[in-house]
Enzyme design. Structure first.
Site, PDB file in Angstrom:
ATOM      1  N   GLU A   1       0.855  -1.191   0.000  1.00 33.45           N
ATOM      2  CA  GLU A   1       0.000   0.000   0.000  1.00 33.45           C
ATOM      3  C   GLU A   1       0.887   1.235   0.000  1.00 33.45           C
ATOM      4  OE1 GLU A   1      -3.126   0.086   2.931  1.00 33.45           O
ATOM      5  OE2 GLU A   1      -3.001   2.274   3.136  1.00 33.45           O
TER       6      GLU A   1
ATOM      7  N   GLU B   1      -2.846  11.402   3.191  1.00 32.44           N
ATOM      8  CA  GLU B   1      -3.958  11.229   4.109  1.00 32.44           C
ATOM      9  C   GLU B   1      -3.909  12.358   5.130  1.00 32.44           C
ATOM     10  OE1 GLU B   1      -4.964   6.814   5.161  1.00 32.44           O
ATOM     11  OE2 GLU B   1      -2.802   7.043   5.269  1.00 32.44           O
TER      12      GLU B   1
END
Length: 289
Positions: A171, A176
């Site tokens: 990932e 974020e």
């Protein structure tokens, strides 16, 4: 009308890398290329050129389904999020992708007080290496979790080939942020031989409620994170260092706006809803040899 420079060729010189490194050092505690042992690495000196491989400029009036899939449903995401994802919360207008989180219940769907949107490029646009970036304006509010990230496509079964579990698929979190924080985070997740996973991330101060360009430069040697072209974090992956072989396989791009979850917490400030994540463009550049 777009609000950005439309040039599709990037030139990253050694001097620029060094200047960005010095600028980043004033904004965060660590600005390293890291592996398990946190080894600092000098940025390359040679000029690196990139040319546009693919982009979505979100200039139309609908999501381009030749590029994107809608993720639909509730509770499948592994982060204890509270929203139902539905296509109706994804729109293209005014030169932006618009992902909207709302206070809304859906008849016949699993119990949830919120809806939002999530899209991905799986089986349509998949990439191994390159500069991947998006220009975004992010909503702020307790319980909001906007994200621009990537997963290894081998997480999903294909034909007779079964999918692999997370984090073995790998990932890459390009961006974020949560709640009303003024930082953004970049991270990588991958599998270690003992079955655990390692996350290598860093935070850089910013103003997420304004437009910024979030990017990674992903090569056979490393993954480097940038905010407005300022380097702030990196991970060594050369020759699968520290069990990072996942990052030498194809990945797909994901954009979503979560409501609640393990990271932002489960308290939702409903006065901030509806909340909209705006994406001006997503671009992928490949290195010119």
């Amino acid at each position: 009308m777009k609000r950005h420079n439309s040039k599709h060729m990037l030139h990253l010189t050694g001097g620029l890398f060094i200047s960005l490194l010095l600028l980043a050092s004033t904004a965060c505690k660590k600005n390293k290329i890291t592996a398990a042992d946190e080894v600092e690495v000098t940025p390359p000196v040679a000029e690196v050129k990139y040319e546009l491989e693919w982009s979505d400029e979100f200039d139309g009036t609908a999501l381009k389904t030749e590029n994107w899939n809608y993720d639909i449903g509730y509770g499948f995401w592994g982060n204890v999020e509270q929203e139902n994802y539905q296509a109706a919360n994804v729109a293209v207008a005014d030169g932006n992708l618009q992902i909207t989180a709302k206070r809304q219940t859906i008849a016949g769907a699993p119990l949830s007080n919120f809806t939002s949107g999530r899209i991905n490029t799986l089986n349509k646009r998949e990439f191994t290496y390159g500069r991947i970036e998006a220009r975004m304006k992010l909503p702020r509010g307790q319980g909001l979790w906007p994200a621009f990230w990537m997963l290894g496509v081998n997480m999903r079964a294909r034909g007779n080939t079964p999918g692999v579990s997370w984090p073995a698929c790998g990932e890459i979190d390009i961006m974020e942020t949560i709640n009303s924080e003024v930082w953004v985070s970049g991270a990588a997740h991958w599998a270690k031989p003992d079955g655990t996973h390692t996350s290598a991330g860093n935070k850089l101060n910013g103003t997420p409620s304004e437009y910024h360009v979030y990017s990674v430069v992903w090569t056979k040697e490393s993954i480097k994170w940038y905010l407005d072209d300022k380097f702030y974090h990196g991970v060594w992956i050369k020759d699968g260092a520290a069990s990072t072989s996942e990052f030498h396989l194809p990945f797909n791009i994901i954009l979503n706006l979560a409501v609640g979850g393990e990271w932002p917490g489960q308290v939702i400030d409903e006065t901030k809803l509806p909340a909209v994540m705006l994406v001006d463009y997503v671009r992928v550049y490949k290195e010119v040899k």
